[in-house]
Design a protein around this motif. Structure first.
Motif, PDB file in Angstrom:
ATOM      1  N   UNK A  67       0.829  -1.192   0.000  1.00  0.00           N
ATOM      2  CA  UNK A  67       0.000   0.000   0.000  1.00  0.00           C
ATOM      3  C   UNK A  67       0.870   1.251   0.000  1.00  0.00           C
ATOM      4  N   UNK A  68       2.009   1.172   0.664  1.00  0.00           N
ATOM      5  CA  UNK A  68       2.885   2.348   0.765  1.00  0.00           C
ATOM      6  C   UNK A  68       3.382   2.760  -0.607  1.00  0.00           C
ATOM      7  N   UNK A  69       3.807   1.755  -1.386  1.00  0.00           N
ATOM      8  CA  UNK A  69       4.346   2.054  -2.712  1.00  0.00           C
ATOM      9  C   UNK A  69       3.317   2.796  -3.559  1.00  0.00           C
ATOM     10  N   UNK A  70       2.042   2.498  -3.336  1.00  0.00           N
ATOM     11  CA  UNK A  70       0.979   3.107  -4.127  1.00  0.00           C
ATOM     12  C   UNK A  70       0.830   4.598  -3.856  1.00  0.00           C
ATOM     13  N   UNK A  71       1.286   5.041  -2.699  1.00  0.00           N
ATOM     14  CA  UNK A  71       1.117   6.459  -2.347  1.00  0.00           C
ATOM     15  C   UNK A  71       1.789   7.388  -3.365  1.00  0.00           C
ATOM     16  N   UNK A 315     -20.071  -6.511  -0.139  1.00  0.00           N
ATOM     17  CA  UNK A 315     -19.810  -6.058   1.233  1.00  0.00           C
ATOM     18  C   UNK A 315     -18.368  -6.350   1.642  1.00  0.00           C
ATOM     19  N   UNK A 316     -17.827  -7.513   1.242  1.00  0.00           N
ATOM     20  CA  UNK A 316     -16.443  -7.796   1.620  1.00  0.00           C
ATOM     21  C   UNK A 316     -15.506  -6.787   0.969  1.00  0.00           C
ATOM     22  N   UNK A 317     -15.849  -6.360  -0.249  1.00  0.00           N
ATOM     23  CA  UNK A 317     -15.036  -5.326  -0.893  1.00  0.00           C
ATOM     24  C   UNK A 317     -15.117  -4.014  -0.111  1.00  0.00           C
ATOM     25  N   UNK A 318     -16.326  -3.679   0.322  1.00  0.00           N
ATOM     26  CA  UNK A 318     -16.479  -2.442   1.084  1.00  0.00           C
ATOM     27  C   UNK A 318     -15.702  -2.515   2.396  1.00  0.00           C
ATOM     28  N   UNK A 322     -12.625  -0.166   3.963  1.00  0.00           N
ATOM     29  CA  UNK A 322     -12.714   0.573   5.219  1.00  0.00           C
ATOM     30  C   UNK A 322     -11.409   0.470   5.998  1.00  0.00           C
ATOM     31  N   UNK A 323     -10.514  -0.385   5.557  1.00  0.00           N
ATOM     32  CA  UNK A 323      -9.171  -0.427   6.127  1.00  0.00           C
ATOM     33  C   UNK A 323      -8.421   0.821   5.664  1.00  0.00           C
TER      34      UNK A 323
END
Ligand code: ATP
Ligand code: MG
Lengths: 363, 256
Positions: A67-71, A315-318, A322-323
């Motif tokens: 996720x960091x790399x995506x920033x 819902x699992x995608x949502x 939310x993370x």
């Protein structure tokens, strides 16, 4: 003599500009001045839209990173999918047991693909389905062969979506046919019952049926009796779909010429055979396109179960989004989800077209 | 209504195969058929004619209960038609019907059209039913089309299939409702030939038709209907050469 005919034929070849790419362009894109104008305008819009989109999707994007790399990038962060795929697809199914829902889904899809061929529509196929349903249920629920029990409250993600939509459709369709026959019945009691049922259900949105099934329905049950929540949602979906299917099928029944009933009657064929062998095969064929329309919308509407706290694949995608780590990548996640839905919907509608073609007997 | 008419007596052979007594039918307030009395003996061939709207179709449709009558009795092959569905199905299995518009089942092949009744009504084994069906298809000279669908056949061929479909049930009586009216002229003959063949084999037939040539050569009796009544019935010679009623004369003068 033959030579001169051949020469004449030569002259009669179509003008070059009418065939090939240039011909196609001319007839389809530049046939009139406003057509040409539209074509040019559309080209402009495409030129303006496509390159940035292409960059976002393919060039500036990351496909499998943290996720960091995506920033630090401008493009799409597809990494959100591989990083969370386990949760999006399987939700709360216990760790280490993933093979069970996956195997169940593979079984279901293979069975569906196997059942596509009309030559396989025999009694044995029904048995095959029954056996596989038991196997799939056992795989999901467990409790035997050393598989720990997984309560239905933990069933989520794609398996739940499949469960609700496939079994919703499979049960709702025959029920809808019976309702349609009932509505056309000559027995007033049955007819009234079917009309009331169909009109009541069609007058209510699916959401409120789901609410009723999850909140109101348990109030009517005696103390201590509870019906599984997933089952209640499934029943709500079935009851809802059946009413719509019933009206679609009734349309097909009404389109049948009276002569077909009369011909069957005059052979002495009893009602049930007349329906099963003569009327329904023709009527159902007529209503393939609208039926598929109903089934497609059911497939998509199963995502409404989020409002009664069932975790289908939407819902699992949502939840994933939310993370806070992945919160910014909703576009990517929803595009993925849309593709997932699209694949199944497209498969269904192209299959229905194939079926229609196969059933065409030249009348 | 009960089965009291169903008495089995020694002179059974002389009993009519169709017996209609004082039968009336209404559509709402409209009196379509009034006081119909008709007896048909086995092997008799009856041609019914009359102007449009006179109730010819309605009459023969009452005989296999495609239409319900409101008064009087219709007894077919010893079974009285009443509201009992079992009786109705029994009569229908014994009575073949050929429609103006063929009414073949378009989703089934020709051979399946023919075997449907025998398999599901008579409970004939499939193989046997197919053999019988092929025999009847040969009889109507269309055996090579067995695997095709009705939509791939010409009108005349379809009507011959429809006749064969009825024959597969081994009916006691055949009803024809204008079997050639929907056909092009060149196809009428092929259907009439099949019907003449049937007549020669001794089939009991009730035929509504405007084919007066057929009536003259095949019918034992010609019946003229007008306004829901049987006005006159006679042997073809008398009927055509010496009609008794004014209405019959008028009708014949219009069509001949
Ligand atoms: N279902 C119905 N409801 C009301 N009236 C009907 C119905 N069917 C037929 N009729 C009327 O009953 C009368 C007799 O109809 P029928 O079809 O028996 O006539 P037909 O002698 O067969 O005429 P055609 O030679 O035109 O076939 C007609 O006036 C017709 O309008
Ligand atoms: Mg008629």
């Amino acid at each position: 003599m033959p030579e001169s005919t051949a020469a004449k034929r030569e002259q009669l070849k179509p003008p070059v500009s009418n065939v090939g790419i240039i011909g196609w362009l001319r007839t389809n894109l530049f046939s009139t001045w406003y057509n040409s104008l539209l074509t040019i305008a559309m080209l402009g819009i495409l030129a303006w839209l496509v390159p940035p989109l292409f960059r976002w999707v393919f060039i500036d994007s990351l496909w499998n990173s943290s996720a960091e790399a995506c920033r630090d990038i401008d493009g799409a962060c597809w990494s959100v999918i591989p990083n969370n795929i386990r949760f999006i697809i399987l939700g709360f199914f216990p760790e280490g047991q993933e093979w069970r829902p996956i195997l169940a889904m593979i079984l279901l899809l293979s069975l569906v693909i196997y059942s596509k061929e009309r030559s396989r529509w025999k009694k044995s196929l029904a048995w095959l389905w029954l056996i596989n349903l038991i196997i799939m249920g056992t795989l999901m629920y467990g409790g035997v062969l050393g598989m720990p029990v997984v309560e239905t409250s933990q069933w989520s993600g794609l398996p739940l979506t499949f469960l609700l939509s496939f079994f919703g459709m499979i049960v709702a369709y025959p029920l809808g046919i019976l309702l349609a026959l009932g509505r056309r019945s000559e027995m007033p009691a049955i007819k009234t019952l079917c009309v009331v049922y169909i009109e009541m259900i069609r007058g209510v949105p699916l959401i409120s049926l789901l609410f009723m099934s999850s909140i109101m329905f348990p109030l009517f049950l005696p103390e201590g009796v509870s019906i599984d929540k997933v089952l209640r949602a499934l029943i709500a979906i079935i009851l809802f779909t059946a009413a719509y299917i019933a009206e679609v099928v009734r349309g097909g029944l009404q389109a049948m010429p009276r002569g077909q009933y009369e011909a069957a009657d005059s052979l002495g064929l009893p009602y049930k055979h007349t329906m099963r062998l003569v009327i329904l095969p023709q009527a159902l064929k007529i209503v393939i396109p609208p039926s598929v329309g109903v089934l497609l919308s059911v497939f998509k509407d199963t995502s409404l179960v989020v409002i009664i706290a069932l975790y289908d694949v939407l819902k699992t995608t949502m939840v994933t989004l939310s993370n806070p780590k992945w919160a910014g990548y909703s576009s990517e996640s929803y595009i993925f989800l849309a593709l997932l839905y699209f694949v199944f919907c497209y498969a269904m509608s192209s299959y229905s077209r194939k079926l229609e073609k196969e059933l065409h007997t030249g009348h | 209504m009960n089965d009291s008419q169903k008495s089995v007596s020694p002179e059974d052979s002389a009993k009519p195969i169709i017996e209609i007594r004082e039968m009336h039918k209404w559509y709402g307030d409209f009196h379509v058929l009034s006081n119909i009395n008709l007896q048909v003996q086995a092997q008799e061939k009856i041609v019914i004619c009359g102007p449009s709207g006179s109730g010819k179709s309605t009459l023969i449709r009452c005989i296999n209960r495609l239409e319900e009558h409101q008064r009087g009795h219709i007894i077919v092959n010893g079974t009285e038609l009443c509201n009992d569905i079992k009786n109705i199905e029994k009569v229908r299995a014994e009575v073949g019907m050929v429609f103006q518009h063929f009414n073949l089942f378009p989703h089934l092949t020709i051979i399946e059209n023919l075997t449907l009744g025998p398999i599901w009504v008579r409970k004939t084994p499939k193989k046997e039913a197919e053999e019988a069906a092929m025999m009847y298809l040969e009889k109507v000279q269309i055996a090579e089309q067995a695997k095709k669908f009705p939509g791939q056949l010409s009108g005349g061929q379809q009507q011959r299939v429809a006749i064969a479909r009825s024959l597969c049930m081994n009916p006691q009586v055949m009803l024809f409702d204008e079997p050639t009216s929907a056909l092009d002229p060149e196809m009428i003959k092929e259907v009439l030939d099949v019907m003449i063949g049937l007549a020669e084999e001794g089939m009991t037939m009730l035929v509504v038709t405007h084919e007066m040539g057929f009536a003259k050569s095949v019918a034992d009796r010609v019946m003229f209907m007008d306004d829901g009544e049987i006005v006159e019935q006679n042997s073809p010679d008398v009927f055509f050469d010496n009609p008794q009623h004014e209405r019959t004369k008028l009708f014949l003068s219009q069509i001949l």
